[in-house]
Design a protein around this motif. Structure first.
Motif, PDB file in Angstrom:
ATOM      1  N   MET A 125      71.112  43.401 -15.733  1.00  0.00           N
ATOM      2  CA  MET A 125      71.377  43.699 -14.201  1.00  0.00           C
ATOM      3  C   MET A 125      70.311  42.675 -13.752  1.00  0.00           C
ATOM      4  SD  MET A 125      69.350  46.908 -13.204  1.00  0.00           S
ATOM      5  CE  MET A 125      67.448  47.020 -13.428  1.00  0.00           C
ATOM      6  N   GLU A 126      70.607  42.653 -12.222  1.00  0.00           N
ATOM      7  CA  GLU A 126      69.718  41.761 -11.475  1.00  0.00           C
ATOM      8  C   GLU A 126      69.244  42.728 -10.435  1.00  0.00           C
ATOM      9  OE1 GLU A 126      71.256  37.283 -11.821  1.00  0.00           O
ATOM     10  OE2 GLU A 126      71.571  38.393 -10.261  1.00  0.00           O
ATOM     11  N   ILE A 127      67.890  42.352  -9.943  1.00  0.00           N
ATOM     12  CA  ILE A 127      67.538  42.914  -8.775  1.00  0.00           C
ATOM     13  C   ILE A 127      66.982  42.016  -7.964  1.00  0.00           C
ATOM     14  CG2 ILE A 127      65.549  44.727  -7.820  1.00  0.00           C
ATOM     15  CD1 ILE A 127      65.307  45.558 -10.696  1.00  0.00           C
ATOM     16  N   HIS A 128      67.484  41.630  -6.522  1.00  0.00           N
ATOM     17  CA  HIS A 128      67.159  40.802  -5.644  1.00  0.00           C
ATOM     18  C   HIS A 128      66.217  41.528  -4.520  1.00  0.00           C
ATOM     19  CE1 HIS A 128      70.873  38.004  -6.302  1.00  0.00           C
ATOM     20  NE2 HIS A 128      70.620  38.925  -7.455  1.00  0.00           N
ATOM     21  N   ARG A 129      65.388  40.853  -4.321  1.00  0.00           N
ATOM     22  CA  ARG A 129      64.295  40.920  -2.769  1.00  0.00           C
ATOM     23  C   ARG A 129      63.871  40.041  -2.264  1.00  0.00           C
ATOM     24  NH1 ARG A 129      58.682  42.908  -5.944  1.00  0.00           N
ATOM     25  NH2 ARG A 129      58.186  43.450  -3.921  1.00  0.00           N
ATOM     26  N   ALA A 130      63.326  40.175  -1.125  1.00  0.00           N
ATOM     27  CA  ALA A 130      62.479  39.126  -0.463  1.00  0.00           C
ATOM     28  C   ALA A 130      61.162  39.745  -0.382  1.00  0.00           C
ATOM     29  CB  ALA A 130      63.342  38.975   1.088  1.00  0.00           C
ATOM     30  N   ARG A 131      60.170  38.729  -0.503  1.00  0.00           N
ATOM     31  CA  ARG A 131      58.775  38.821  -0.430  1.00  0.00           C
ATOM     32  C   ARG A 131      58.173  37.605  -0.140  1.00  0.00           C
ATOM     33  NH1 ARG A 131      56.484  36.721  -4.594  1.00  0.00           N
ATOM     34  NH2 ARG A 131      57.355  36.689  -6.748  1.00  0.00           N
ATOM     35  N   MET A 132      56.726  37.821   0.309  1.00  0.00           N
ATOM     36  CA  MET A 132      56.054  36.647   0.539  1.00  0.00           C
ATOM     37  C   MET A 132      55.367  36.185  -0.988  1.00  0.00           C
ATOM     38  SD  MET A 132      56.241  36.747   3.557  1.00  0.00           S
ATOM     39  CE  MET A 132      55.270  35.418   4.236  1.00  0.00           C
ATOM     40  N   PRO A 133      55.451  34.876  -1.089  1.00  0.00           N
ATOM     41  CA  PRO A 133      54.766  34.296  -2.255  1.00  0.00           C
ATOM     42  C   PRO A 133      53.341  34.495  -2.642  1.00  0.00           C
ATOM     43  CG  PRO A 133      55.061  32.689  -0.609  1.00  0.00           C
ATOM     44  CD  PRO A 133      55.371  33.827  -0.038  1.00  0.00           C
ATOM     45  N   THR A 134      52.842  34.389  -3.687  1.00  0.00           N
ATOM     46  CA  THR A 134      51.456  34.219  -3.936  1.00  0.00           C
ATOM     47  C   THR A 134      50.990  32.981  -3.657  1.00  0.00           C
ATOM     48  OG1 THR A 134      51.575  33.670  -6.509  1.00  0.00           O
ATOM     49  CG2 THR A 134      51.504  36.219  -5.775  1.00  0.00           C
ATOM     50  N   LYS A 135      49.727  32.866  -3.496  1.00  0.00           N
ATOM     51  CA  LYS A 135      49.259  31.640  -3.289  1.00  0.00           C
ATOM     52  C   LYS A 135      49.710  30.522  -4.347  1.00  0.00           C
ATOM     53  CE  LYS A 135      44.917  30.420  -0.901  1.00  0.00           C
ATOM     54  NZ  LYS A 135      43.507  30.903  -0.406  1.00  0.00           N
TER      55      LYS A 135
END
Lengths: 277, 277
Positions: free
Chosen positions: B194-204
């Motif tokens: 299964m896959e989980i998709h999300r948007a987030r800010m990247p780490t440095k």
DNA sequence: TAGTGGTCTAGACCACGTC
DNA sequence: ACGTGGTCTAGACCACTAC
């Protein structure tokens, strides 16, 4: 922690204090000046630290009001199939689009509006197949669970020929409606749908409606409905959700080609750096 | 345009100049000081304008190097089914996960690495079902099309019991491999995903690898593979892509319940503010 | 070591929400 | 009108990259 930048360091500390429950969700943080005094830094520096916490979704700063702690930790995990179902729960022929959230009823956070509007977004205009700037029937809603900040913005654009075929959709109440059913009944059965998902930054207006900072990304889902009569787009619906409030879950299935455990028992390298996002 | 803030105004102007092709993708913008002189504003104000353009994905500013125009306008629209296919193109039993990008071969932007690593991310640890901090076999790659900036970061974590069952996966070349096949052959067939998709800010670090600003959101896809033997997680693979470089397309299908055009020809309101994200 | 972007300060003023 | 966050400036210094 990080001895890098002062403002990142301060952001780190304030983040920890928020997570520690020092301020309840929905309540206000101290003023910039207070923080400045607390940390012995300039107010501008505190402002940068707050900007970081905004982009991470921890707080929502509003001019004239203060810095508000967001209801964090509530990323909803929403299973998404790709099946469109009939929704007869309310005794009418509506559709239920992918989601398994059950049947919570959401409230409208602002009064829904419906009516003709010039379609200025070139992206939506192209998907709907109309010239930019056309007057198009629009349905606009902001919904979410009771007693929580708004969850999603929901904008439907209905193609002019659908309105011509089913004129009653313009006079329908701006709230929930069976307009899709009306359009199908007027000769466009069956409508077929696809969705386009992307992450982007919100506009100022969207951020205001969702009560999020402009620096927090949103998930945008655009659903395009195509008429069964002529194979052309008949409606486009845009869903906008705060990026930190959802994640979508997709269950993968095996294709025919992947049913056989040991296809030919070969040895050697395969390359799955290919064709995969 | 907007006579609101000076820095938004300047950002607007510079954006227009970039879109007008004044600077080629990959080339450098003038220095902050030059812009400051051009616009008669303080360097810090120019810096804020550039920060806006960074969060929108137009430019990538790097200390000591300059402000680089990103290769814009290349949002890839990637049709995503939910079918896992066999990939025998290279003569070995690999899998091809949802995507329809064809068979372009991507290059590794940095040498891929594979080996045991402490798994410190609590989110991944939980999905894999191991304690935080455990030593876990990890495969790490940064790939993308030739002659373009890196497209995605790709990290696989392989459960210790899979490594115990198929020890050869640790000694495999760190590049592409048929490790999933090996694990299945060692008794875990069939793996389900299964896959989980999300948007987030990247780490440095992620931002550096993808050559994007830290203020540009990323799409994160986490794929969880579950063993067919015990129903427990056997591998977790994380894909990280710049948010402005992809959108995923999902074709919806009609459920059984939605096959009948006019289920019972009722009149009345339906509510599709329900169960829909 | 030079060049460039990043951070920080003090103080002023602006913009928005609330009273 | 007041209070709050937002913006802006001038100038100083820091941090990273490239030479």
């Amino acid at each position: 922690m990080a001895v890098h930048s002062r403002y990142l360091d301060i952001a780190h500390q304030i983040r920890a204090r928020i997570e520690g429950g020092e301020w309840a969700p929905g309540s206000k943080l101290p003023r910039l000046d207070d923080f400045a005094k607390q940390y012995g830094a300039n107010r501008d520096t505190i402002g940068r630290a707050i900007a970081v916490l905004e982009s991470e979704g921890f707080v929502w700063a509003v001019q004239g009001r203060g810095i508000i702690v967001r209801h964090g930790l509530m990323r909803l995990r929403r299973p998404r199939g790709n099946l469109v179902k009939r929704n007869l729960a309310t005794g009418s022929p509506g559709y239920s689009f992918p989601s398994a959230t059950g049947q919570e009823v959401w409230k409208h956070h602002i009064p829904p509006v419906a009516g003709p509007e010039p379609l200025t977004d070139p992206r939506i205009a192209k998907l709907l197949g109309v010239p930019v700037g056309s007057e198009v029937m629009r349905r606009f809603r902001v919904t979410g669970p009771e007693s929580e900040p708004p969850f999603q913005i929901n904008i439907s654009w209905i193609h002019p020929r659908a309105v011509a075929d089913a004129p009653e959709v313009v006079s329908q109440a701006p709230g929930p409606g069976d307009w899709l059913y009306r359009i199908e009944k007027a000769g466009h059965w069956p409508i077929s749908w696809m969705e386009i998902h992307r992450a982007r930054m919100p506009t100022k207006r969207e951020a205001g409606l969702l009560e999020i900072p402009t620096s927090l990304p949103v998930l945008e889902i655009v659903r395009v409905g195509t008429s069964g009569r002529d194979g052309q787009p008949i409606e486009v619906t845009e869903y906008i959700v705060a990026g930190d409030r959802v994640e979508t879950v997709h269950v993968l299935h095996r294709d025919e080609s992947a049913q056989d455990p040991w296809p030919e028992d070969v040895e050697g390298p395969s390359d799955n750096s290919t064709g995969r996002i």
